[in-house]
Motif scaffolding. Sequence first.
Motif, short mmCIF file in Angstrom:
data_model
loop_
_atom_site.label_atom_id
_atom_site.label_comp_id
_atom_site.label_asym_id
_atom_site.label_seq_id
_atom_site.Cartn_x
_atom_site.Cartn_y
_atom_site.Cartn_z
N ARG A 96 3.35 8.28 -8.35
CA ARG A 96 2.65 7.21 -7.65
C ARG A 96 3.61 6.51 -6.72
NH1 ARG A 96 -0.03 2.28 -11.07
NH2 ARG A 96 -1.24 1.26 -9.41
N ASP A 132 -3.46 0.56 -4.76
CA ASP A 132 -2.30 -0.04 -4.09
C ASP A 132 -1.36 0.98 -3.48
OD1 ASP A 132 -1.41 1.05 -6.42
OD2 ASP A 132 -0.22 -0.69 -7.06
N GLY A 133 -1.82 2.21 -3.31
CA GLY A 133 -0.95 3.24 -2.75
C GLY A 133 -1.56 4.61 -2.90
N ARG A 147 3.67 3.02 -4.27
CA ARG A 147 2.99 1.79 -3.90
C ARG A 147 3.35 1.40 -2.47
NH1 ARG A 147 1.56 -0.68 -9.06
NH2 ARG A 147 2.71 0.35 -10.75
#
Length: 646
Positions: A95, A81-82, A97
């Motif tokens: 992280r 998702d990222g 997204r």
Amino acid sequence: MPYGSWPSRWSAANAAAASRDFAGLQAGLGGLVWLEYRPEDGRCRLWLWRDGTTRCLTPARHSVRSRIYEYGGGAFCIVDDGVAWVDESDQQVYRTRLAEAPVAEALTAQARRRYGDLHHAPAWNAVLAVEESHAAKGVAHRLVALSLHDGARRVLAEGADFYAAPKLSADGRRLSWIEWERPELPWTATRLCLAKVAADGRLGEPVTLAGGEGGEALQQPCFAADGSLWCLTDRAGWWQPWREQGGRLRAVERTDERAERRGDDGAALSAAVMEWSEPRPLAAADHAPAPWQQGAVSYLPLADGGLLLARQEEGWGFLIERDAAGRERYLAAEFSRFRQLAADADCFYCIAASPARLPAVLAIERAGGTPRVLAGGEAPLAEAELSRPQSLRFATGEGESAQAFFYPPRNAACPEPGHGRPPLVVFVHGGPTSACYPVFDPRIQFWTQRGFAVADLNYRGSSGFGRACRLRLAGEWGRIDVEDACALVHDLGEAGLVDPARAFVRGASAGGYTALCALAFRELFRGGASLYGVSDPASLRRVTHKFEADYLDWLIGDPQRDAERYRQRTPLLHAGEIGAPVIFFQGGLDAVVVPRQTEAMVAALRAHGVPVEYRLYPDERHGFCRAAHLADALEREWRFYRRLLD
């Protein structure tokens, strides 16, 4: 007008601004993600290209850069998702997204640890990484998996001195990686390892698929769409893609039509010496550079059984699509260096460079082979002002030869030749197990615009010319590289292309060492420049980082057994033999060549009455990043040489 003083609109600031570059390109998230370095602030940012538009994925005030092994690499990977990425300031994994504005969500918070060489493992919902821990007892490296669910950290492999390129098969049942032990280097001897993964997630005992007996350097393992394991090995003399068959690493099989014509069956011949499409001859060529940085992708197994290859021959790069039958198609022929290959159903992607353009992100249609520039690729100079590289191979010591790229003076405002022959600047690349390439270098154009000729040297020991050439530097650093630099000046002088009495030598890091040795041990150069260059190899050996801790033993010898050799090849101990002026540039945060080493050399030269200039940039590391500093160093170096020509 006199060579060396031509007027030019291509200023040092222009050259510094043109230092923009890309790294770490990956296909996914419905498009393409790449890392872009911008010299105006020295930061690296992630960008997503999708549906013809680009979007920055890096949160404000962050910069994406890994410093594992000091040279970094593999600073990000695409996740479901990222993206997961390494922050430059604290070296932790974060992280971001896509469903929200860029926000840094921490995956690690490990003090005194660095991460790099990130790879997504979808079957585990995790990021695989090389972890580097710094403690009082020393520096340790291991492979870890970082859960994307809760950030949990799992150690996958430890005990070896170094690790690289952890890859998990699509079904999650096999884990592969590269490892090596001191005193080896990743371009002298490494091992390809594999561990099976049980249904409950436990790792089996690792086995060595290749490299267990030494004598070969392996890099870039990957699992193809059919589950087969591929890897580059130089066991046949060149870095070529081999694949696993029957639990062993084997050369890619092919049929050689010429062998059939000779009456042989032609089957199962080694693709370690791969073949150009007819009627061109066999290509003995590397398909990767020396792995100074992690995360490189210079070949790519394709779903249809073919390969996408970045091949090097005599310093020039080629991008080649090779189908399952061994037929080859050359792509993007106007470019001369290719990095970070990727592919999807419609396009091949890469970071490419050419003699006339800045680095570019390319999309190449798989059906028609038409290239399209997605980012970068500007042409800063008109053709009338552009100096293009001319490849040459010249004779040097021991009956051998070396390779270089020659750039003649070029400036539209000065279409006629200058008086006499032009002065020469010899560029010596770093590493020293590295290489120079025939691509647009804004620094080189800065010199040629002003009426200097430039020779970019690939001395014996440079990578990209096969294993034998790469290992030629063992025990010979400070001798054959210097010999090649001097032979290059003589060759160009005899050809009437330069004035050998007005030659300068310059280099950064290891290139700075070669430049200082040339000034100390040969009476050829009028002056020189050392950018964070080595001046005391024995001192460097005592304080350098783990990755290069044994490199000096390989390059020169054991400091006790070969103490006299060290003495003979230490510019600091021969400062009194240097008669030519020298200019030095140094980063205050450099952990490879620390400032006090350069400052000791400056002091020694001044004590012997040698004209010296010294410039320290307190917030720079090993390799300058900020445009203002790049421009300042280039302008100071030119003015320094210009005074020596008067």
